[in-house]
Scaffold this motif. Sequence first.
Motif, mmCIF file in Angstrom:
data_model
loop_
_atom_site.group_PDB
_atom_site.id
_atom_site.type_symbol
_atom_site.label_atom_id
_atom_site.label_comp_id
_atom_site.label_asym_id
_atom_site.label_seq_id
_atom_site.Cartn_x
_atom_site.Cartn_y
_atom_site.Cartn_z
ATOM 1 N N ASP A 66 0.828 -1.228 0.023
ATOM 2 C CA ASP A 66 0.217 -0.139 0.185
ATOM 3 C C ASP A 66 0.926 1.286 0.002
ATOM 4 O O ASP A 66 0.226 2.336 -0.345
ATOM 5 C CB ASP A 66 -1.045 -0.122 1.243
ATOM 6 C CG ASP A 66 -0.181 -0.019 2.593
ATOM 7 O OD1 ASP A 66 0.460 -1.236 2.674
ATOM 8 O OD2 ASP A 66 -0.226 0.609 3.472
ATOM 9 N N THR A 67 2.054 1.113 0.520
ATOM 10 C CA THR A 67 3.160 2.357 0.409
ATOM 11 C C THR A 67 4.215 2.269 -0.641
ATOM 12 O O THR A 67 5.030 3.245 -0.612
ATOM 13 C CB THR A 67 3.569 2.539 1.932
ATOM 14 O OG1 THR A 67 4.280 1.385 2.470
ATOM 15 C CG2 THR A 67 2.346 2.797 2.677
ATOM 16 N N SER A 68 4.232 1.235 -1.123
ATOM 17 C CA SER A 68 5.431 0.908 -2.117
ATOM 18 C C SER A 68 5.084 0.847 -3.363
ATOM 19 O O SER A 68 4.514 -0.233 -3.811
ATOM 20 C CB SER A 68 6.136 -0.478 -1.669
ATOM 21 O OG SER A 68 7.149 -0.698 -2.432
ATOM 22 N N MET A 101 3.859 -2.256 -8.577
ATOM 23 C CA MET A 101 4.005 -2.220 -9.889
ATOM 24 C C MET A 101 4.480 -3.482 -10.216
ATOM 25 O O MET A 101 3.798 -4.226 -11.346
ATOM 26 C CB MET A 101 5.082 -1.108 -10.400
ATOM 27 C CG MET A 101 4.708 0.112 -10.320
ATOM 28 S SD MET A 101 5.922 1.430 -10.926
ATOM 29 C CE MET A 101 6.039 0.769 -12.668
ATOM 30 N N ILE A 102 5.169 -4.342 -9.219
ATOM 31 C CA ILE A 102 5.555 -5.734 -9.648
ATOM 32 C C ILE A 102 4.395 -6.755 -9.428
ATOM 33 O O ILE A 102 4.132 -7.424 -10.270
ATOM 34 C CB ILE A 102 6.608 -6.192 -8.734
ATOM 35 C CG1 ILE A 102 7.972 -5.458 -8.909
ATOM 36 C CG2 ILE A 102 7.014 -7.530 -8.772
ATOM 37 C CD1 ILE A 102 9.144 -5.538 -7.937
ATOM 38 N N ILE A 103 3.569 -6.438 -8.472
ATOM 39 C CA ILE A 103 2.381 -7.189 -8.255
ATOM 40 C C ILE A 103 1.438 -7.186 -9.571
ATOM 41 O O ILE A 103 0.761 -8.092 -10.024
ATOM 42 C CB ILE A 103 1.772 -6.839 -6.982
ATOM 43 C CG1 ILE A 103 2.732 -7.394 -6.035
ATOM 44 C CG2 ILE A 103 0.326 -7.503 -6.842
ATOM 45 C CD1 ILE A 103 2.300 -6.866 -4.404
ATOM 46 N N GLU A 104 1.227 -5.745 -9.720
ATOM 47 C CA GLU A 104 0.226 -5.450 -11.138
ATOM 48 C C GLU A 104 0.929 -6.253 -12.307
ATOM 49 O O GLU A 104 -0.060 -7.014 -13.095
ATOM 50 C CB GLU A 104 0.430 -4.154 -11.194
ATOM 51 C CG GLU A 104 -0.552 -3.156 -10.416
ATOM 52 C CD GLU A 104 -0.503 -2.044 -10.519
ATOM 53 O OE1 GLU A 104 0.588 -1.279 -11.523
ATOM 54 O OE2 GLU A 104 -1.347 -1.086 -10.166
ATOM 55 N N VAL A 118 -5.646 -3.907 6.489
ATOM 56 C CA VAL A 118 -6.661 -3.428 5.806
ATOM 57 C C VAL A 118 -6.016 -2.639 4.489
ATOM 58 O O VAL A 118 -6.472 -2.837 3.568
ATOM 59 C CB VAL A 118 -7.678 -2.485 6.596
ATOM 60 C CG1 VAL A 118 -8.566 -1.852 5.504
ATOM 61 C CG2 VAL A 118 -8.510 -3.273 7.541
ATOM 62 N N ALA A 119 -5.177 -1.873 4.840
ATOM 63 C CA ALA A 119 -4.183 -1.309 3.624
ATOM 64 C C ALA A 119 -3.860 -1.954 2.583
ATOM 65 O O ALA A 119 -3.907 -1.848 1.430
ATOM 66 C CB ALA A 119 -3.476 -0.343 4.237
ATOM 67 N N LEU A 172 -4.312 -4.508 -2.643
ATOM 68 C CA LEU A 172 -4.437 -5.860 -3.750
ATOM 69 C C LEU A 172 -5.719 -6.014 -4.321
ATOM 70 O O LEU A 172 -5.808 -6.144 -5.496
ATOM 71 C CB LEU A 172 -4.251 -6.774 -2.877
ATOM 72 C CG LEU A 172 -2.800 -7.116 -2.104
ATOM 73 C CD1 LEU A 172 -2.689 -8.227 -0.978
ATOM 74 C CD2 LEU A 172 -1.911 -7.543 -3.344
ATOM 75 N N ARG A 173 -6.814 -5.579 -3.847
ATOM 76 C CA ARG A 173 -8.182 -5.593 -4.418
ATOM 77 C C ARG A 173 -8.070 -4.379 -5.450
ATOM 78 O O ARG A 173 -8.727 -4.892 -6.854
ATOM 79 C CB ARG A 173 -9.216 -5.244 -3.308
ATOM 80 C CG ARG A 173 -9.632 -6.312 -2.299
ATOM 81 C CD ARG A 173 -10.147 -7.547 -3.098
ATOM 82 N NE ARG A 173 -11.561 -7.534 -3.482
ATOM 83 C CZ ARG A 173 -11.879 -7.847 -4.632
ATOM 84 N NH1 ARG A 173 -10.824 -8.283 -5.689
ATOM 85 N NH2 ARG A 173 -12.910 -7.698 -5.143
#
Length: 255
Positions: free
Chosen positions: A183-185, A190-193, A214-215, A220-221
């Motif tokens: 949530d802050t990185s 971008m890697i996960i996307e 929760v963040a 992720l959602r």
Amino acid sequence: MQAGCTGCRSKADTFDIAMAFQPIVDAETGRPFAYEALVRGSNGEGAYDVLSQVTPENRYAFDQQCRVTAIELAVAAGIIDTGARLSINFLPNAVYSPVACIQLTLKTARATGFPPDRLIFEFTENEEMADTSHVKTIVETYRKMGFATAIDDFGAGHAGLGLLAKFQTDLIKLDMDLIRGVDTSLPRRMIIESVVRLCENLGITVIAEGIETVAEYEALRAIGVRYIQGYLLARPGFRTLPEITLPGGSIAAAA
């Protein structure tokens, strides 16, 4: 080959184990998509206490006993009525013949009434694989038999994208170290996307594990991850299927 199969069936090595179950949650419905079976000692001892007893000489027996125990205890806990799948960790290096070494698993599923097509077999890329072509054979054989497979801890360990290029499992589980602080990185996000888009094109389902805030869940959602696993939603239940607490405090029933 024959010696290895005999080792799988050997009763000489037995382990005093049980299982804890942690849900993998479908964030769109709030219901369990699957429960991962996590090895524990029979009195709830941590996984390390059990895994420290595993050696190259007894890992075949350990792998077989974990499969049997996971199915038996999941059924006893009520998994059949939930409609959820059961995800079992396995050791690729303990499988000599995918067809021969699955027979005890199938026998256990039949005896307990658990539908075999609801089984998922996951392996971690943190385990160094002696022969990736053998792992590919296991994945392809399991798929033909109606099982799903998953790479656990994706983004850590020995393989990463190189492993995915050699063969494709039905699911991958993003490693929690990659998830932490998404949530802050911006680089992590971008890697996960990129991994999510890649898996969409390959027809692979993505699961994010280790979600604690929760963040992280909301980030992720927003990326498009549907399946979530982590303490935020449910801690592992020892011999039980734990309740799922959704962000906001609502509770989803297991069944």
